[in-house]
Each structure stands twice: as structure tokens, then as C-alpha cells.
Write a protein that holds these residues in place. Structure first.
Motif, PDB file in Angstrom:
ATOM      1  N   GLN A 156     -53.542  18.855  45.987  1.00 48.84           N
ATOM      2  CA  GLN A 156     -53.753  18.600  44.458  1.00 48.84           C
ATOM      3  C   GLN A 156     -54.966  17.598  44.223  1.00 48.84           C
ATOM      4  O   GLN A 156     -55.758  17.744  43.442  1.00 48.84           O
ATOM      5  N   ASN A 157     -54.562  16.509  45.177  1.00 48.25           N
ATOM      6  CA  ASN A 157     -55.743  15.521  45.226  1.00 48.25           C
ATOM      7  C   ASN A 157     -57.260  15.775  45.867  1.00 48.25           C
ATOM      8  O   ASN A 157     -58.198  15.132  45.745  1.00 48.25           O
ATOM      9  N   SER A 230     -49.602   9.220  48.839  1.00 43.66           N
ATOM     10  CA  SER A 230     -50.708  10.134  48.392  1.00 43.66           C
ATOM     11  C   SER A 230     -51.820   9.834  48.965  1.00 43.66           C
ATOM     12  O   SER A 230     -52.166   8.697  49.391  1.00 43.66           O
ATOM     13  N   ASP A 232     -55.675  10.255  47.963  1.00 48.98           N
ATOM     14  CA  ASP A 232     -56.559  10.412  46.775  1.00 48.98           C
ATOM     15  C   ASP A 232     -58.038  10.799  47.253  1.00 48.98           C
ATOM     16  O   ASP A 232     -58.472  10.095  48.227  1.00 48.98           O
ATOM     17  N   SER A 234     -62.116  11.060  45.819  1.00 46.41           N
ATOM     18  CA  SER A 234     -62.892  10.998  44.819  1.00 46.41           C
ATOM     19  C   SER A 234     -64.014  12.219  44.933  1.00 46.41           C
ATOM     20  O   SER A 234     -63.996  13.018  45.816  1.00 46.41           O
TER      21      SER A 234
END
Length: 294
Positions: A156-157, A230, A232, A234
């Protein structure tokens, strides 16, 4: 007088004919020698020629076949070692590679390339078109189409980064970020496995690639600490782990903790993160909450 001239002419003709016959004999001898030399040259060169032909046609002698197969085996083993070495360095194992020529001319060529592989537990397939414009001092190469398919998993990230990298067609950024993202995911998995092994019965995670870790007091079923870890990514490819601590403590259970304060646990946990890192910070929270005893 006339008869004397005729006799002299006849002698000259005979002399010339004799010279012609002698020259013809010398030419014939030279031709014979030339043919002999050519035959010897053919005999001398027949063995390597026959050897080359036998290799091509598959009629190699047993000894020659053994030499050829041994050489090929060494070459394959060396390539396998090089591939394994590269995989260890970059953490990416390639499973398949195909290339198809879409366009070819004196000025431009376009190839469609498909690569599939695996980085840790993350499977991927990359398809792109490599365009090469010829002419000038150096050919100019560019990627004109780029598409990535990732295997099933908690991505998802990672999805927003994939959309961005497909748009920018930055192949190097994709592989570099994939490696970093995979490393951070491996760190999380190892940490969760460590805590589940160390504090069996107290700590649990829903799955191998889960981003959640829970631990609870054995005597207080309503008292739960939940860790959300999580990773993440960018759009620019910056990979950032993010670890948060949440608590679920029933009011009737607060009195049983006595000296252990649970209010403000999230803020205290973030302070520990900056000082100790995720694993050591989690270990301190478990001990401070009194979930285990030495």
C-alpha cells in the motif's frame, strides 16, 4: 644469293621453334611444381579444417568433445558465480529476461525488454521499451515506455511510488528504491520474529509481512499494546520507517499497574525511538509495562 638467305631464315625459324619448345617445357614444369605446392598446402591445412567442420557438424571425436564440454561447463560455472556475486551485492535476483526488436533502421532501433525477478520476498516484473537513436558521435538511448507489476503483498505504501516511477521512467530509481524498501521490510520482519520468540505467549503478529504487533498482560485480557510499524515510500523514492505505539487499557486495569505509568506511553515511546531505535524501544516498553518479569 637468294638460296643462302632462305637457308639462314630456315635456321632462325628452327632456332625459334626450339626456344619455344624449351619455354613450354619450363612452363609445364613450373605448373607442375605449383600444383604440387597447392596439394601439400591442402594436406597441411586439412586437419584443422576437418576439426572445425566436425565441431560444427557434431561429429567431434570423443577427446575433442570432452575438451569442448569441459570448457563450456567452466564458462557456465563462471557466469553463475558472477550472477550470484551480483545478486549478493545488489540484493536482486533475476529470474528471466526477454528482448524483442520492435523497430530497426539505420537511424533508430527500439527493443521491448521484460525482466522478472525477486528482491527478498518482493517479486517484480518490469517491462520497458529501450529506444536508441543512431548518428552523431555517440548513440542516444532512452526509455520510452515503463511498466511495473509487483507480486502480492502489503504494498500500500509502495503504490504511489510505483505510479510516479512509471511516469518518470526512471529504471535506476526503481531498483534502488526497491532494494531499500525491501531492506526496511526485512528489518521489520526480523524484529517481529525476535519479539515473538523472546516473549512467546505475550507478543504476537498476524502474519510474516504484517505491519502490526500486539502484546498484552497475561492476567489482563483487556490490556493491549499495539505497535504499528509501517514503511513509507515517497514518490521521489525516499524510504522512511514509521513506528507508533497505541494502548488499550481498561479503566479498571489501571489500578493494577501501580508504579508503571501508561498515560503518555506513545509520547514516551517516540522519545525512546530516537534514543534507542525500534527494537530496544519496544523491549523497554514491554518491561516498563510489567508484561514480563526477569
Amino acid at each position: 644469293m637468294e638460296e643462302q638467305l632462305n637457308e639462314e631464315n630456315t635456321e632462325e625459324v628452327m632456332l625459334l621453334e626450339e626456344n619455344i619448345r624449351r619455354l613450354q617445357a619450363e612452363v609445364a614444369e613450373l605448373q607442375g611444381q605449383c600444383q604440387k605446392h597447392q596439394k601439400e598446402l591442402t594436406l597441411h591445412s586439412s586437419q584443422p579444417m576437418q576439426h572445425a567442420l566436425s565441431l560444427v557438424c557434431g561429429h567431434t571425436l570423443q577427446k575433442d568433445a570432452h575438451v569442448v564440454l569441459s570448457s563450456l561447463r567452466e564458462e557456465v560455472e563462471q557466469l553463475q558465480e558472477d550472477l550470484e556475486h551480483q545478486s549478493n551485492i545488489n540484493g536482486i535476483s533475476l529470474r528471466s529476461f526477454t528482448a524483442c526488436t520492435l523497430e530497426s533502421s539505420d537511424t533508430k532501433s527500439v527493443e521491448q525488454i521484460r525482466v522478472s525477478g525477486q528482491c527478498s520476498d518482493l517479486k517484480f516484473e518490469v517491462e520497458f521499451e529501450l529506444s536508441e537513436v543512431k548518428g552523431g558521435e555517440r548513440p542516444e538511448k532512452s526509455i520510452t515506455s515503463f511498466n511495473v507489476v509487483m507480486g502480492a503483498g502489503d504494498l500500500q505504501n509502495f503504490s504511489s511510488f510505483l505510479s510516479g516511477v512509471e511516469e518518470s521512467k526512471d529504471l535506476l530509481l526503481f531498483f534502488r528504491t526497491l532494494r531499500t524498501f525491501s531492506d526496511r521490510m526485512d528489518e521489520r520482519r526480523r524484529a517481529f520474529q525476535h519479539f515473538q520468540t523472546k516473549y512467546e505467549g505475550v507478543v504476537c503478529a498476524p502474519g510474516d509481512n504484517s505491519s502490526l504487533l500486539t502484546f498484552h498482560h497475561p492476567d489482563l485480557p483487556g490490556c493491549i499494546f499495539l505497535v504499528h510499524w509501517s514503511v513509507d515510500v515517497s514518490k521521489e523514492g525516499e524510504v522512511t520507517p514509521k513506528v507508533d505505539l497505541l494502548t488499550k487499557i481498561p479503566d479498571r486495569a489501571l489500578q493494577l499497574f501501580q508504579s508503571q505509568a501508561v498515560s503518555g506511553a506513545a509520547e514516551a515511546f517516540h522519545s525512546l525511538l530516537r534514543l534507542l531505535g525500534p527494537e530496544a524501544a519496544l523491549d523497554e516498553v514491554i518491561r516498563a509495562a510489567g508484561l514480563i518479569t526477569d
